[in-house]
Design a protein around this motif. Structure first.
Motif, mmCIF file in Angstrom:
data_model
loop_
_atom_site.group_PDB
_atom_site.id
_atom_site.type_symbol
_atom_site.label_atom_id
_atom_site.label_comp_id
_atom_site.label_asym_id
_atom_site.label_seq_id
_atom_site.Cartn_x
_atom_site.Cartn_y
_atom_site.Cartn_z
ATOM 1 N N GLN B 333 10.421 4.827 -31.960
ATOM 2 C CA GLN B 333 9.223 4.455 -31.200
ATOM 3 C C GLN B 333 8.067 4.102 -32.134
ATOM 4 O O GLN B 333 7.297 3.183 -31.851
ATOM 5 N N TYR B 334 7.910 4.848 -33.231
ATOM 6 C CA TYR B 334 6.854 4.518 -34.194
ATOM 7 C C TYR B 334 7.081 3.126 -34.757
ATOM 8 O O TYR B 334 6.146 2.329 -34.899
ATOM 9 N N LEU B 335 8.350 2.829 -35.079
ATOM 10 C CA LEU B 335 8.668 1.499 -35.595
ATOM 11 C C LEU B 335 8.340 0.440 -34.551
ATOM 12 O O LEU B 335 7.761 -0.601 -34.869
ATOM 13 N N ASN B 336 8.722 0.715 -33.281
ATOM 14 C CA ASN B 336 8.424 -0.239 -32.220
ATOM 15 C C ASN B 336 6.933 -0.490 -32.119
ATOM 16 O O ASN B 336 6.503 -1.624 -31.972
ATOM 17 N N LEU B 337 6.145 0.591 -32.171
ATOM 18 C CA LEU B 337 4.696 0.425 -32.032
ATOM 19 C C LEU B 337 4.159 -0.459 -33.151
ATOM 20 O O LEU B 337 3.357 -1.352 -32.916
ATOM 21 N N THR B 338 4.619 -0.216 -34.379
ATOM 22 C CA THR B 338 4.139 -1.015 -35.500
ATOM 23 C C THR B 338 4.520 -2.484 -35.312
ATOM 24 O O THR B 338 3.696 -3.377 -35.522
ATOM 25 N N LYS B 339 5.766 -2.710 -34.879
ATOM 26 C CA LYS B 339 6.170 -4.096 -34.674
ATOM 27 C C LYS B 339 5.430 -4.713 -33.504
ATOM 28 O O LYS B 339 5.031 -5.880 -33.554
ATOM 29 N N ASN B 340 5.234 -3.922 -32.440
ATOM 30 C CA ASN B 340 4.535 -4.464 -31.270
ATOM 31 C C ASN B 340 3.076 -4.774 -31.558
ATOM 32 O O ASN B 340 2.466 -5.542 -30.828
ATOM 33 N N SER B 341 2.500 -4.165 -32.611
ATOM 34 C CA SER B 341 1.095 -4.467 -32.904
ATOM 35 C C SER B 341 0.927 -5.934 -33.256
ATOM 36 O O SER B 341 -0.178 -6.455 -33.238
ATOM 37 N N SER B 342 2.037 -6.639 -33.540
ATOM 38 C CA SER B 342 1.931 -8.066 -33.831
ATOM 39 C C SER B 342 1.563 -8.870 -32.590
ATOM 40 O O SER B 342 1.198 -10.038 -32.708
ATOM 41 N N LEU B 343 1.634 -8.253 -31.401
ATOM 42 C CA LEU B 343 1.210 -8.967 -30.196
ATOM 43 C C LEU B 343 -0.293 -9.238 -30.225
ATOM 44 O O LEU B 343 -0.809 -9.948 -29.375
ATOM 45 N N ALA B 344 -0.986 -8.633 -31.203
ATOM 46 C CA ALA B 344 -2.416 -8.867 -31.390
ATOM 47 C C ALA B 344 -2.744 -10.344 -31.385
ATOM 48 O O ALA B 344 -3.808 -10.757 -30.927
ATOM 49 N N THR B 345 -1.810 -11.141 -31.877
ATOM 50 C CA THR B 345 -2.090 -12.565 -32.003
ATOM 51 C C THR B 345 -2.409 -13.208 -30.650
ATOM 52 O O THR B 345 -3.126 -14.204 -30.580
ATOM 53 N N ALA B 346 -1.912 -12.605 -29.545
ATOM 54 C CA ALA B 346 -2.150 -13.198 -28.225
ATOM 55 C C ALA B 346 -3.596 -13.048 -27.773
ATOM 56 O O ALA B 346 -4.075 -13.846 -26.970
ATOM 57 N N ILE B 347 -4.306 -12.014 -28.269
ATOM 58 C CA ILE B 347 -5.706 -11.877 -27.868
ATOM 59 C C ILE B 347 -6.641 -12.098 -29.045
ATOM 60 O O ILE B 347 -7.848 -11.960 -28.914
ATOM 61 N N GLY B 348 -6.097 -12.449 -30.199
ATOM 62 C CA GLY B 348 -6.943 -12.812 -31.319
ATOM 63 C C GLY B 348 -7.449 -11.658 -32.156
ATOM 64 O O GLY B 348 -8.426 -11.801 -32.882
ATOM 65 N N TYR B 349 -6.817 -10.489 -32.069
ATOM 66 C CA TYR B 349 -7.158 -9.426 -33.029
ATOM 67 C C TYR B 349 -6.588 -9.839 -34.381
ATOM 68 O O TYR B 349 -5.421 -10.226 -34.477
ATOM 69 N N PRO B 350 -7.395 -9.806 -35.454
ATOM 70 C CA PRO B 350 -6.949 -10.363 -36.732
ATOM 71 C C PRO B 350 -5.950 -9.488 -37.469
ATOM 72 O O PRO B 350 -6.273 -8.908 -38.495
ATOM 73 N N ASP B 351 -4.729 -9.378 -36.979
ATOM 74 C CA ASP B 351 -3.704 -8.621 -37.690
ATOM 75 C C ASP B 351 -2.927 -9.565 -38.603
ATOM 76 O O ASP B 351 -3.279 -10.738 -38.745
ATOM 77 N N LEU B 352 -1.868 -9.061 -39.211
ATOM 78 C CA LEU B 352 -1.118 -9.856 -40.186
ATOM 79 C C LEU B 352 -0.580 -11.141 -39.576
ATOM 80 O O LEU B 352 -0.751 -12.228 -40.139
ATOM 81 N N VAL B 353 0.060 -11.033 -38.399
ATOM 82 C CA VAL B 353 0.659 -12.220 -37.784
ATOM 83 C C VAL B 353 -0.431 -13.207 -37.375
ATOM 84 O O VAL B 353 -0.312 -14.405 -37.615
ATOM 85 N N SER B 354 -1.501 -12.687 -36.783
ATOM 86 C CA SER B 354 -2.540 -13.574 -36.280
ATOM 87 C C SER B 354 -3.280 -14.289 -37.409
ATOM 88 O O SER B 354 -3.535 -15.484 -37.345
ATOM 89 N N VAL B 355 -3.627 -13.566 -38.474
ATOM 90 C CA VAL B 355 -4.395 -14.177 -39.562
ATOM 91 C C VAL B 355 -3.492 -14.981 -40.480
ATOM 92 O O VAL B 355 -3.724 -16.153 -40.752
ATOM 93 N N PHE B 356 -2.426 -14.323 -40.952
ATOM 94 C CA PHE B 356 -1.641 -14.918 -42.030
ATOM 95 C C PHE B 356 -0.606 -15.900 -41.480
ATOM 96 O O PHE B 356 -0.562 -17.058 -41.878
ATOM 97 N N ALA B 357 0.229 -15.425 -40.496
ATOM 98 C CA ALA B 357 1.247 -16.318 -39.941
ATOM 99 C C ALA B 357 0.645 -17.240 -38.883
ATOM 100 O O ALA B 357 1.334 -18.088 -38.335
ATOM 101 N N GLY B 358 -0.650 -17.070 -38.581
ATOM 102 C CA GLY B 358 -1.318 -17.943 -37.631
ATOM 103 C C GLY B 358 -2.216 -18.938 -38.333
ATOM 104 O O GLY B 358 -1.812 -20.055 -38.665
ATOM 105 N N THR B 359 -3.458 -18.491 -38.619
ATOM 106 C CA THR B 359 -4.437 -19.416 -39.171
ATOM 107 C C THR B 359 -4.029 -19.956 -40.542
ATOM 108 O O THR B 359 -4.091 -21.167 -40.780
#
Lengths: 365, 401
Positions: B333-359
């Motif tokens: 579950q901890y692993l899932n939560l960490t991976k799920n935090s990448s959903l940040a990109t859908a609302i624009g929270y600047p996480d790794l996926v949103s900033v780096f794999a996005g912009t």
């Protein structure tokens, strides 16, 4: 001498029977419990009554524009007036019957397989596995047999959600079986390849897989081959899901007693024969709850395709919410999507629990 | 033993019955493995070849030089110094830190909430256990992305603007731009408090060891929890007053249209954190419930028969056995939560996926390198969490004969 007669037994004390007894044991068994019951009950009622008021009593159900919403509660007009769009996406209205037929046939064959004691299960499963995919493709995509072609970018809504989930799970299962067999193999190269493959996909989030499928997949093939956006997403989801499926299959394989493997070897069956005739039929039966649980997870994860620009149920509602004519109905929209997903996921999880209880007989000792 | 004895005999009676090349399992295994190596190698070669050709045709440079070029875009939230002149490499670190921040706090909150609800599910109070059941069934059957959207668009976007902020006292404010809380200001001399805290932690470690040893030797119980609490909380508080209260709070204040001062928590972070914690807590609650139920009732009865009071039964008998069942699924579950935090990109929270794999990906176009780095980072985080939890699991697992 008079024969001894016991007195008629008294009824149980009022305190322990009926509603009062139930209340005393379940809600007011101690002073602390009583206080907590009262506080929680008050909180629940004070939240539930306004919610029911909003959703049912003061709600508006039918109309064509937001002007129909006058009662001050939920404006379900937003949902009802766009319902067919939420279900079928941009699929042409005259062709809705094709989608309906596809999913009715799918639901009917699944129901046939799930209900006990129905005949011809073998033929129904052969139809569902080998014939149905082609029928579904021809019906949904068209372009053959005089059916109008409907490109995948016009697919959307709940129909797309179902297509992605069903294709994802159906394609991931055979791949997952191969990976699981490979992981349990004695050959070091095959084993390590399967371990690395499974662990890599399980270690990364689905979003990066979808990004990879949509950005990198076109780079991997020669210039003249182009991939449909939906096909790219499906490839990514299938690869991702096959790793999870492989772990479910591995669990099933490990649950088969070693004697079964040895007996198959003793009969002189080859590897593939012993697997397909002895081990997998038993293992697959035990894996069904695990597969259903994986399917539930995949079903919820299909909503991520909105990030790479596909319009599944959530994406199409999200897009409708930005329509200037319907601003400010996000709660209604989200409640509708949540309800759709919840009904499906909850139903499936109950089915899988039922299966687990039913199947928990043979190998328990 | 008998089979070993018979083997040479079998060979001697059938000397010419050596299996054919394609029937010899060892040679077959070699053949299939070579085939797999060839197939994978060939596939990789074709992919690399195609990719290089495609990249050349589209005029995209390859290599990792882009990491040192200036990024030229701003990031909403950053834990380290960042401005638009910084390099793309820096955006990677900013994104990674934001991912770790939301995952770390999310894991803590989800664990807390999950344990409370898991225990509530087992309550004898019908209302409490039903409410826990309703919570679990509602939140784990609704897609996480939908929950994030709900908290972000339907709840936080519907909050009033800065002038009509919701507030607690005159120190905490909540409005459409985020949550404003007071921030501590460390003045000269505040390092004493830190030193006191460290001393308290170290001292409590030794107190625990001593108390454990004394209990083993003499059977006498030492109130470790209270003494340690006193050491860890009490020492810094004493140091705070002795050194003349060098730490003060800076309150957010409304200036013009916005708040100044204090700590600003952006709504994207709040929505993501709330959704992640609530969603994962539903799964953790089920894990906790099944873990506690897996401990046989006889264990409780045996502990009571030995005369252990209720609290000690829980601490010494039930929880250690339940944890053994709880930890492995909790890890995933901890692993899932960490991976799920990448959903940040859908609302624009600047996480790794949103900033780096996005912009960053959109600006440089170097998809292969960027996706590769991003996936490698998530893999690494997954591996680290698994290693840590495996270590913890080994420590917690019962030592059997």
């Amino acid at each position: 001498m008079e024969k001894f007669k016991p007195l008629p037994s008294l009824p149980a004390p009022v305190k322990t029977t009926g509603i009062i007894g139930w209340l005393r044991t379940n809600l007011f068994s101690s002073p602390l419990n009583s206080v907590m019951s009262l506080i929680l009950g008050y909180i629940v009622l004070s939240l539930l009554i306004p919610a029911i008021n909003w959703a049912f009593v003061k709600a508006d159900w039918f109309g064509t524009s937001r002007d129909a919403c006058t009662s001050g509660g939920a404006c379900w007009v937003f949902i009802t007036s766009r319902f067919s769009q939420f279900i079928y996406g941009f699929y042409p209205e005259t062709e809705y019957w094709r989608v309906d037929t596809t999913f009715v046939v799918l639901a009917a064959s699944l129901a046939w397989l799930m209900i006990n004691h129905l005949p011809w299960k073998k033929w129904v499963s052969i139809f569902a596995v080998f014939v149905f995919p082609f029928v579904a493709y021809v019906l949904l995509h068209g372009g053959h047999f005089g059916l109008m072609e409907v490109e995948t970018h016009r697919w959307g809504g709940f129909m797309l959600t179902l297509v992605i989930a069903v294709v994802g799970i159906a394609a991931a299962l055979p791949l997952g079986i191969l990976l699981a067999l490979g992981r349990r193999s004695q050959m070091p190269v095959i084993k390590s390849f399967c371990v690395v493959f499974i662990e890599v996909w399980r270690g990364v989030p689905l979003i990066t897989v979808l990004f990879m499928a949509s950005v990198m997949l076109p780079l991997f093939v020669p210039q003249d081959i182009t991939f449909d956006k939906l096909l790219r997403a499906l490839i990514g989801i299938t690869l991702f899901q096959s790793a999870y499926m492989a772990e479910v299959v591995r669990g099933g394989l490990q649950a088969i007693p070693k004697g079964q493997y040895e007996a198959a070897d003793a009969l002189g069956l080859s590897y593939w024969r012993s697997m397909s005739m002895i081990i997998l039929p038993q293992a697959l039966k035990m894996m069904i709850p695990g597969i259903v649980n994986t399917f539930i997870a995949l079903f919820k994860d299909t909503s991520l395709v909105l990030i790479i620009g596909l319009f599944d149920l959530l994406a199409i509602v999200q897009a409708a919410l930005t329509d200037p004519k319907w601003l400010g109905f996000s709660t209604e929209g989200y409640v509708f999507v949540a309800l759709m997903f919840w009904v499906f996921c909850f139903g499936m999880s109950r089915y899988s629990q039922h299966l687990e209880r039913k199947l928990h007989t043979g190998h328990k000792r | 033993m008998s089979s070993e004895a018979k083997k040479p005999q079998a060979h001697s009676t059938m000397p010419n019955n050596k299996p054919l090349f394609w029937n010899d399992p060892e040679k077959r295994a070699l053949f299939f493995q070579a085939l797999l190596i060839l197939a994978v190698g060939g596939a990789i070669w074709i992919i690399v070849d195609n990719t290089l050709a495609n990249l050349e045709q589209r005029g995209i440079t390859t290599g990792f030089d882009f990491l040192s070029k200036p990024a030229g875009f701003g990031i909403l939230q950053s834990l380290i110094e960042y401005n638009e002149q910084e390099s793309y490499g820096r955006t990677f670190i900013v994104g990674l830190l934001n991912t770790l921040l939301v995952s770390g706090i999310g894991i803590a909150l989800a664990t807390l909430l999950g344990f409370v609800i898991g225990v509530a599910r087992l309550s004898h109070n019908w209302l409490i256990s039903r409410l826990a059941l309703v919570y679990i069934e509602i939140f784990r059957n609704i897609p996480l992305l939908l929950q994030i959207f709900f908290w972000y668009f339907a709840v936080l976007r519907a909050l009033p603007n800065a002038k009509q902020s919701l507030s607690i006292g005159e120190s905490v404010f909540l409005n459409i731009r985020g949550l404003y809380i007071p921030s501590p200001v460390f003045e000269a001399g505040s390092s004493i408090i830190l030193i006191a805290l460290i001393t308290g932690v170290i001292a409590s470690f030794f107190v625990s060891r001593w108390a454990h040893k004394r209990q083993d030797d003499t059977g006498q119980i030492f109130p470790t929890t209270w003494v340690n609490l006193g050491l860890i909380v009490g020492l810094p508080v004493i140091a705070f007053f002795i050194s003349g209260s060098p730490v003060s709070l800076e309150y957010p204040e409304l200036k013009g249209f916005n708040f100044r001062g204090g700590i600003t928590v952006i709504p994207e972070f709040l929505a993501l954190l709330v959704a992640l914690s609530i969603y994962t807590a539903a799964f953790i609650a089920e894990i906790v419930r099944s873990g506690i139920q897996s401990v046989h009732h006889g264990q409780t009865e045996a502990a009571h028969a030995l005369g252990l009071p209720h609290g000690r039964t829980l601490k010494l008998v039930i929880i250690p056995q339940a944890m053994r069942v709880i930890i492995p699924p909790l890890t995933s579950q901890y692993l899932n939560l960490t991976k799920n935090s990448s959903l940040a990109t859908a609302i624009g929270y600047p996480d790794l996926v949103s900033v780096f794999a996005g912009t960053t990906l959109n600006q440089t176009g170097q998809a292969v390198e960027i996706i590769f780095i991003t996936m490698a980072v998530y893999l690494l985080i997954s591996l680290l969490i698994s290693v840590f939890m495996n270590w913890y699991n080994k420590r917690m697992s019962l030592v059997e004969r």
